[in-house]
Enzyme design. Structure first.
Site, PDB file in Angstrom:
ATOM      1  N   LYS A 121       9.159 -26.976  12.368  1.00 52.86           N
ATOM      2  CA  LYS A 121       9.330 -28.202  11.602  1.00 52.86           C
ATOM      3  C   LYS A 121      10.717 -28.250  10.948  1.00 52.86           C
ATOM      4  CE  LYS A 121       4.950 -28.949  12.607  1.00 52.86           C
ATOM      5  NZ  LYS A 121       4.416 -27.663  13.061  1.00 52.86           N
ATOM      6  N   ASP A 163       1.813 -21.711   2.218  1.00 46.48           N
ATOM      7  CA  ASP A 163       2.434 -22.440   3.322  1.00 46.48           C
ATOM      8  C   ASP A 163       3.532 -23.309   2.719  1.00 46.48           C
ATOM      9  OD1 ASP A 163       3.184 -24.193   5.333  1.00 46.48           O
ATOM     10  OD2 ASP A 163       1.142 -24.513   6.070  1.00 46.48           O
ATOM     11  N   ARG A 185      10.016  -6.249  21.777  1.00 47.35           N
ATOM     12  CA  ARG A 185       8.779  -6.788  21.221  1.00 47.35           C
ATOM     13  C   ARG A 185       8.683  -6.579  19.709  1.00 47.35           C
ATOM     14  NH1 ARG A 185       3.909  -4.299  21.456  1.00 47.35           N
ATOM     15  NH2 ARG A 185       4.497  -3.108  23.294  1.00 47.35           N
ATOM     16  N   TYR A 210      -3.386 -27.779   6.565  1.00 48.06           N
ATOM     17  CA  TYR A 210      -3.123 -28.034   7.979  1.00 48.06           C
ATOM     18  C   TYR A 210      -4.406 -27.820   8.773  1.00 48.06           C
ATOM     19  CZ  TYR A 210      -1.626 -27.239  12.765  1.00 48.06           C
ATOM     20  OH  TYR A 210      -1.521 -27.287  14.127  1.00 48.06           O
TER      21      TYR A 210
END
Length: 383
Positions: free
Chosen positions: A202, A177, A52, A104
């Site tokens: 993306k 971003d 994790r 976004y």
């Protein structure tokens, strides 16, 4: 991190020299283990304890992304949203955040709700204007400025160096971003950014078959440690096979971005002034209001994304979209296939996105075919 003099395309193609140390295979191995052997003295000789917080399969993609961004470290996340939201969750209640009016839409909507619940002050400003950003600063409270450039889906341009100066003067951080430009076109850390975010789904992956996100940091400081703890505690990590696919996709990033940029530039120049269009939105056009800033902080192209505003409003845009044969009507961007989307129907009534806008993500198809398809589709727009 000290800049690597090797060209980014070479680093990507070779996955920065990654290989399987056990077999000497030229392709890195997948490590599906969720737990790792402890030695007799209870140490972890392999450097990993549990999947994790860390997984060996992450190492290659994280190291490569940090090198490309000129960052100190990078971390993979389970999605772009989990990466972005971890940055805001690392803030303290009462802190103040400045974010773009155009960004976004999923993150903007989440941020509005989270800010109210977490007690964050939030101002959405016109990030094209550094003076507006500076005016929104709340002395002693502003701790983060979030930027996205070019901004989805109208491709407005933000001056990163100016925003970094404003943020640092206020004792805040600048987070960027960088999903659309990728580090091949823009390296925000070079312009003063502290944190860089990617929706790795993306361009980094580039094949529309992996959900993932990533953050990179200019410094491994206490804020970065809080972000890493949030990732571990929330389990916001990709699976090992997804991380392996991401690294595999990154190896062709240079070729894909180069092709997408060239195609987008051709489309923008071809359709500028088209009788069925109100406007073509692309920072690579000299007529774009942000062209000069984009030219200063981007290299190698202006990105593979552009938007067109179709005459006839939403009805005209939807009619053109419906008539397309090669462009694929689907959400997302940055894949090998070219995608088109009527953003207004996705983002909802409170979106700043014009209803006549079609967002175009250029893939790797031949530009002539994409142009011809869009030309014939525009013939279906009522006069």
């Amino acid at each position: 991190m000290r800049p690597d003099p090797t060209h980014p395309d070479t680093l990507l193609a070779r996955a920065q020299g990654a290989h399987d140390p056990a077999t000497h295979g030229v392709v890195p191995a997948v490590h599906p283990a969720t737990t790792f052997l402890r030695a007799g003295d209870l140490s972890y000789p392999g450097g990993h304890s549990y999947a994790r917080p860390f997984n060996p399969t992450f190492d290659g993609a994280e190291t490569l992304l940090a090198t490309l961004e000129g960052a100190a470290q990078a971390l993979l996340f389970s999605s772009g949203m989990s990466a972005a939201t971890a940055v805001f969750q690392a803030l303290e209640p009462g802190d103040h955040v400045i974010a773009p009016q155009v960004m976004y839409w999923g993150l903007r909507n989440w941020l509005k709700g989270f800010a109210a619940q977490w007690g964050l002050g939030l101002d959405l400003v016109d990030m094209r204007d550094p003076a507006a950003v500076a005016a929104a600063v709340r002395p002693g409270r502003t701790r983060l400025i979030w930027a996205e450039t070019p901004a989805n889906p109208t491709w407005e341009v933000t001056d990163l160096a100016a925003c970094a100066e404003i943020a640092h003067r206020a004792g805040a951080r600048l987070a960027v971003d960088n999903t659309v430009p990728t580090p091949l076109l823009t390296r925000p850390v070079e312009h003063g950014a502290d944190i860089v975010m990617h929706s790795a789904t993306k361009y980094l992956n580039g094949h529309s078959d992996v959900l993932g996100g990533a953050l990179a940091t200019a410094r491994a400081d206490g804020f970065w440690e809080r972000i890493a703890a949030i990732r571990a505690n929330q389990g916001a990590i990709p699976g090992p096979f997804e991380a392996w696919l991401l690294l595999r996709g990154m190896r062709t990033l240079g070729l894909r971005v180069e092709r997408a940029c060239a195609t987008a530039q051709r489309l923008a120049e071809h359709f500028a002034g088209h009788p069925k269009l109100e406007a073509v939105l692309y920072p690579g056009l000299p007529t774009h209001p942000g062209h000069a800033v984009a030219a200063r902080q981007m290299r190698g192209g202006f990105g593979g994304m552009l938007s067109v505003r179709v005459k006839g409003g939403a009805a005209g845009a939807v009619a053109a979209s419906a008539a397309l044969r090669i462009w694929t009507r689907a959400t997302s961007l940055g894949g090998v296939e070219s995608l088109v989307e009527h953003r207004g129907s996705i983002e909802g009534p409170d979106s700043p996105c014009p209803q006549d806008l079609l967002r175009l993500s250029c893939g790797i198809e031949h530009a002539d075919d994409l142009i011809a398809d869009l030309e014939q589709a525009l013939e279906h727009v009522p006069a």
